[in-house]
Design an enzyme around this catalytic site. Structure first.
Site, PDB file in Angstrom:
ATOM      1  N   CYS A  32       1.244  -1.047  -0.050  1.00 63.86           N
ATOM      2  CA  CYS A  32       0.205   0.353   0.170  1.00 63.86           C
ATOM      3  C   CYS A  32       0.671   1.384  -0.092  1.00 63.86           C
ATOM      4  CB  CYS A  32      -0.894   0.125   1.473  1.00 63.86           C
ATOM      5  SG  CYS A  32      -2.536   0.765   0.789  1.00 63.86           S
ATOM      6  N   HIS A  56      -3.418  -4.996  -0.132  1.00 57.88           N
ATOM      7  CA  HIS A  56      -2.770  -5.499   0.606  1.00 57.88           C
ATOM      8  C   HIS A  56      -3.358  -7.243   0.787  1.00 57.88           C
ATOM      9  CE1 HIS A  56      -3.051  -2.192   3.687  1.00 57.88           C
ATOM     10  NE2 HIS A  56      -3.801  -1.399   2.617  1.00 57.88           N
ATOM     11  N   GLU A 110      -2.065  -8.780   2.707  1.00 56.46           N
ATOM     12  CA  GLU A 110      -2.605  -9.862   4.608  1.00 56.46           C
ATOM     13  C   GLU A 110      -3.770  -9.086   4.735  1.00 56.46           C
ATOM     14  OE1 GLU A 110      -1.569  -6.961   3.878  1.00 56.46           O
ATOM     15  OE2 GLU A 110      -1.704  -5.400   5.231  1.00 56.46           O
TER      16      GLU A 110
END
Lengths: 208, 251
Positions: free
Chosen positions: A81, A180, A182
């Site tokens: 990001c 993202h 994650e």
């Protein structure tokens, strides 16, 4: 077990990245010293926050130069990001501030008249594994810059909101994502796993 | 453009998931981390956890709960419930929340939204608004878990909140909450006309039809609790129905 150093500027929320790395069997640690970057096998530059303060903090901690060197020499690095944006030459978010200038492009504000921030799951397509990825941002590298990145040897993935922007780039073990990973479900987790285990072809399959 | 997000909501009290009607008559629905993981497996796009526990001890327990949920989830987590200041928001983010929802504290001190946006970025700041229509049909803001009516018009407050720093609106209709009567589509449309940030519709969903209608009225995400907790719908089941209606969902 892979040791992963997460750059902790104190400004970004790193808990989600940390948890995701643990889920794929890595041993993440937060670091903020220049020598720790040079010695690290894997480095993550996470990103929540604003471009100007984040760059200032990287300079104050003496991290800007080692990060740049690492990215240019192809050492395993993941920018997420804002972490991807910091790798660019600069950003409209803070026009006077120079970025790490690893990616030969600038970051622009998403065009006016759309839903902003761009928040949610947007299709990242074109590769062997097209999927939705999770985004939360108001700035991005415009799709028109994809060519300039490709010339410098970067694999480029784009997404649209609705105009195309650069969703991610990869060159060897250096991976930078506007989304993202994650928080991008099982697909994002597989991407992290592939990056950690040097399966760059698989990373590319997700990214192309 | 992003897919319509389907968001199961965990209302948490004293470390347990609870659900009531119009914020009352709470029933025990299980453990937050277990519930959150189960919904993620079903295909949930995000989890919202609203913890109304007010005691200091409860607050510390809440941080542990956030950490437990975080370890299990590879999707975004939004946490709210009585968040009073930036320090509390920071603790939630540090323990694994990706976004923090603020409600009553922002009504009392709107500058809190700017403070949070400056510190964490506006994509981390969700303004939660509970709205109830007065006898004249005017949508007014409620605070303190619905117990106090403010002299604030919902769309106007949403617009001000976004100007101050909110990056998303979590819009709950108190009139519809837990009733299964469908989202308040008029309220949704009014707020949609007022702001350009994403809106999460909340309060009243009983079936995919309600969710499709909310998406058409301008919602970017649809939140529900009861229908997921009682097993009448899975997230996957909802998504199938929405896809058949031509809406983009994440598979």
């Amino acid at each position: 077990m892979r040791d992963v150093m997460i750059i902790d500027t104190g400004l970004a929320n790193v808990r989600s990245v940390q948890a995701a790395l643990e889920r794929v069997g890595a041993r993440p640690r937060r670091v903020s010293q220049p020598f720790e970057i040079a010695a690290a096998e894997f480095v993550v530059l996470p990103g929540v926050g604003a471009f100007g303060p984040a760059m200032a903090e990287l300079h104050r901690l003496g991290l800007a130069a080692p990060l740049r060197l690492r990215a240019l020499s192809g050492g395993p690095l993941l920018g997420v990001c804002l972490g991807m944006q910091l790798l660019c030459e600069g950003s409209d978010e803070m026009p006077g501030v120079r970025g790490l200038a690893v990616l030969p492009v600038r970051v622009a504000r998403l065009p006016a008249g759309i839903r902003a921030p761009h928040m949610g799951w947007t299709l990242v397509s074109g590769g062997d594994r097209p999927s939705h990825a999770y985004f939360a941002h108001s700035f991005a590298v415009a799709g028109e810059d994809a060519g300039r990145l490709a010339v410098s040897g970067w694999q480029v993935m784009t997404a649209g909101h609705p105009r195309p922007f650069v969703a991610g780039v990869q060159r060897g073990d250096v991976l930078a994502c506007q989304f993202h990973p994650e928080l991008s479900g099982d697909w994002g987790q597989d991407l992290l796993d592939a990056w950690l285990n040097g399966r760059t072809q698989e990373v590319a399959a997700c990214l192309q | 453009m992003p897919a319509v997000r389907i968001i199961p909501c965990l209302d948490v009290r004293d470390g347990r998931v609870v659900k009531g009607v119009r914020f009352q008559d709470l029933r025990d629905m299980g453990e937050p981390a277990v519930q959150a993981a189960a919904y993620a497996d079903q295909g949930a796009d995000e989890i919202v956890m609203l913890d109304v526990t007010a005691t200091l001890q409860g607050r510390l327990a809440r941080l542990r709960t956030v950490g437990q949920v975080r370890r299990r989830l590879n999707i975004p987590l939004t946490v709210g419930g009585g968040v009073g200041d930036a320090a509390e928001a920071r603790r939630l983010l540090e323990n694994g929340a990706d976004k923090v929802a603020v409600n009553s504290a922002a009504i009392g001190r709107p500058g809190l939204l700017t403070e949070l946006a400056d510190l964490f970025g506006r994509q981390c700041v969700v303004l939660a608004i509970d709205g109830r229509r007065d006898p004249q049909g005017r949508p007014l803001v409620l605070s303190r878990s619905g117990s106090r009516q403010e002299d604030l018009d919902v769309p106007a407050w949403a617009r001000r909140g976004v100007a101050l720093g909110a990056g998303e609106i979590l819009l709950t209709s108190w009139d519809r909450d837990g009733t299964g009567a469908g989202y308040d589509l008029d309220l949704l449309a009014e707020v949609r006309a007022a702001v350009d940030v994403p809106i999460i519709a909340s309060g009243g969903a009983a079936d995919p039809g309600h969710m499709a209608a909310a998406a058409k009225a301008g919602a970017d995400a649809v939140l529900a609790a009861t229908i997921f907790h009682d097993g009448s719908w899975t997230v996957g089941g909802i998504k199938q129905e929405l896809a058949q209606r031509g809406l983009e969902v994440r598979s």
